[in-house]
Design a protein around this motif. Structure first.
Motif, PDB file in Angstrom:
ATOM      1  N   ARG A 117      54.779  35.224  39.470  1.00 49.24           N
ATOM      2  CA  ARG A 117      54.643  34.630  38.133  1.00 49.24           C
ATOM      3  C   ARG A 117      54.531  35.713  37.063  1.00 49.24           C
ATOM      4  O   ARG A 117      55.102  35.569  35.969  1.00 49.24           O
ATOM      5  N   ALA A 123      55.760  28.565  38.423  1.00 50.41           N
ATOM      6  CA  ALA A 123      56.871  29.468  38.126  1.00 50.41           C
ATOM      7  C   ALA A 123      58.073  28.686  37.588  1.00 50.41           C
ATOM      8  O   ALA A 123      58.757  29.142  36.662  1.00 50.41           O
ATOM      9  N   ARG A 124      58.324  27.523  38.167  1.00 53.01           N
ATOM     10  CA  ARG A 124      59.455  26.704  37.708  1.00 53.01           C
ATOM     11  C   ARG A 124      59.301  26.317  36.242  1.00 53.01           C
ATOM     12  O   ARG A 124      60.244  26.423  35.459  1.00 53.01           O
ATOM     13  N   HIS A 127      59.399  25.658  45.326  1.00 50.66           N
ATOM     14  CA  HIS A 127      58.092  25.713  45.978  1.00 50.66           C
ATOM     15  C   HIS A 127      56.956  26.205  45.085  1.00 50.66           C
ATOM     16  O   HIS A 127      55.809  26.230  45.531  1.00 50.66           O
ATOM     17  N   ASP A 128      57.251  26.577  43.843  1.00 51.80           N
ATOM     18  CA  ASP A 128      56.184  27.031  42.936  1.00 51.80           C
ATOM     19  C   ASP A 128      56.415  26.368  41.580  1.00 51.80           C
ATOM     20  O   ASP A 128      57.222  26.825  40.784  1.00 51.80           O
ATOM     21  N   ASP A 129      55.685  25.281  41.350  1.00 57.09           N
ATOM     22  CA  ASP A 129      55.932  24.513  40.124  1.00 57.09           C
ATOM     23  C   ASP A 129      55.490  25.271  38.882  1.00 57.09           C
ATOM     24  O   ASP A 129      56.061  25.087  37.808  1.00 57.09           O
ATOM     25  N   VAL A 189      62.467  30.402  43.587  1.00 52.92           N
ATOM     26  CA  VAL A 189      61.074  29.935  43.507  1.00 52.92           C
ATOM     27  C   VAL A 189      60.906  28.509  43.006  1.00 52.92           C
ATOM     28  O   VAL A 189      59.836  27.925  43.192  1.00 52.92           O
ATOM     29  N   SER A 190      61.926  27.939  42.383  1.00 53.26           N
ATOM     30  CA  SER A 190      61.731  26.650  41.710  1.00 53.26           C
ATOM     31  C   SER A 190      61.355  25.521  42.656  1.00 53.26           C
ATOM     32  O   SER A 190      60.671  24.571  42.251  1.00 53.26           O
ATOM     33  N   ASP A 194      52.299  34.681  45.043  1.00 56.24           N
ATOM     34  CA  ASP A 194      52.717  33.746  43.995  1.00 56.24           C
ATOM     35  C   ASP A 194      52.309  34.255  42.615  1.00 56.24           C
ATOM     36  O   ASP A 194      53.080  34.150  41.649  1.00 56.24           O
ATOM     37  N   GLU A 195      51.092  34.789  42.508  1.00 56.31           N
ATOM     38  CA  GLU A 195      50.645  35.299  41.206  1.00 56.31           C
ATOM     39  C   GLU A 195      51.450  36.521  40.778  1.00 56.31           C
ATOM     40  O   GLU A 195      51.730  36.706  39.592  1.00 56.31           O
TER      41      GLU A 195
END
Length: 209
Positions: free
Chosen positions: A68, A131-132, A127-129, A124-125, A64-65
């Motif tokens: 981002r 990043a969203r 499941h990763d707020d 990604v939008s 995830d990082e």
């Protein structure tokens, strides 16, 4: 020794550390843009960047990082490109030249990979707020650049004073993003060109009313 900030972890990095981190993000950006986020593993990133797994985890806690950081990098590239291109637009003809440059650039890849920001948003939008929200800010900046160009059209008399500039900017950005998706699916930029042309034709029609 000179150090630089690591925006992901709030650390201070030596130039060597910053270079390693940059190699990781650059490699991940290339892979994720061409393959997609889901189809790119951290093992792929390690192999492509030439760093060790321990080096990757020194800079990033997990995938995830990395994603981002890639969004930050791709967003910077897109916004810099659009700031330069749209900053020159003050006429309908200029708007069409902006369109031509985007279509021609995508034609080099036969429309294969779509818009970098749009592609990341679709993956990604949900499941990763974090990043969203980053993508929301980038798309909003893109919209503001389009609106600024349309405001210059108003100032030059190419658009009436009551033209809904903000709504037109959203519509133009939507036509562009939808065009990228259609081109990616067709492996042909013709649908992209048509989508943007329809939006620009509507904008041009307002000046004739």
């Amino acid at each position: 020794m000179t150090t630089v900030a690591d925006s992901a972890k709030g650390k201070r990095l030596t130039p060597r550390g910053a270079k390693t981190r940059s190699r990781i993000v650059d490699a991940a950006a290339d892979l994720m843009y061409m393959r997609g986020v889901g189809a790119t593993s951290l093992e792929d990133v390690v192999a492509a960047s030439g760093v060790s797994k321990s080096q990757l985890y020194h800079h990033f806690a997990g995938k995830d990082e990395v994603v981002r950081a890639v969004i930050d990098l791709m967003g910077e590239r897109v916004i810099l490109r659009e700031r330069d291109a749209l900053g020159r637009v003050s006429t309908i003809a200029g708007l069409r030249r902006w369109r031509d440059a985007l279509v021609q650039g995508n034609a080099l890849r036969h429309g294969a990979y779509g818009c970098a920001l749009g592609s990341f948003a679709s993956e990604v939008s949900d499941h990763d707020d974090v990043a969203r929200r980053a993508l929301v800010a980038l798309f909003d900046e893109w919209r503001r650049l389009l609106a600024a160009a349309l405001h210059r059209l108003q100032e030059n008399g190419a658009l009436p004073e009551d033209a809904p500039v903000d709504e037109l900017a959203i519509g133009l950005l939507g036509a562009l993003q939808g065009g990228y998706v259609l081109a990616q699916n067709a492996r042909d930029v013709a649908p992209m060109a048509t989508s943007i042309d329809m939006a620009i034709a509507h904008i041009a029609s307002l000046s004739r009313r």
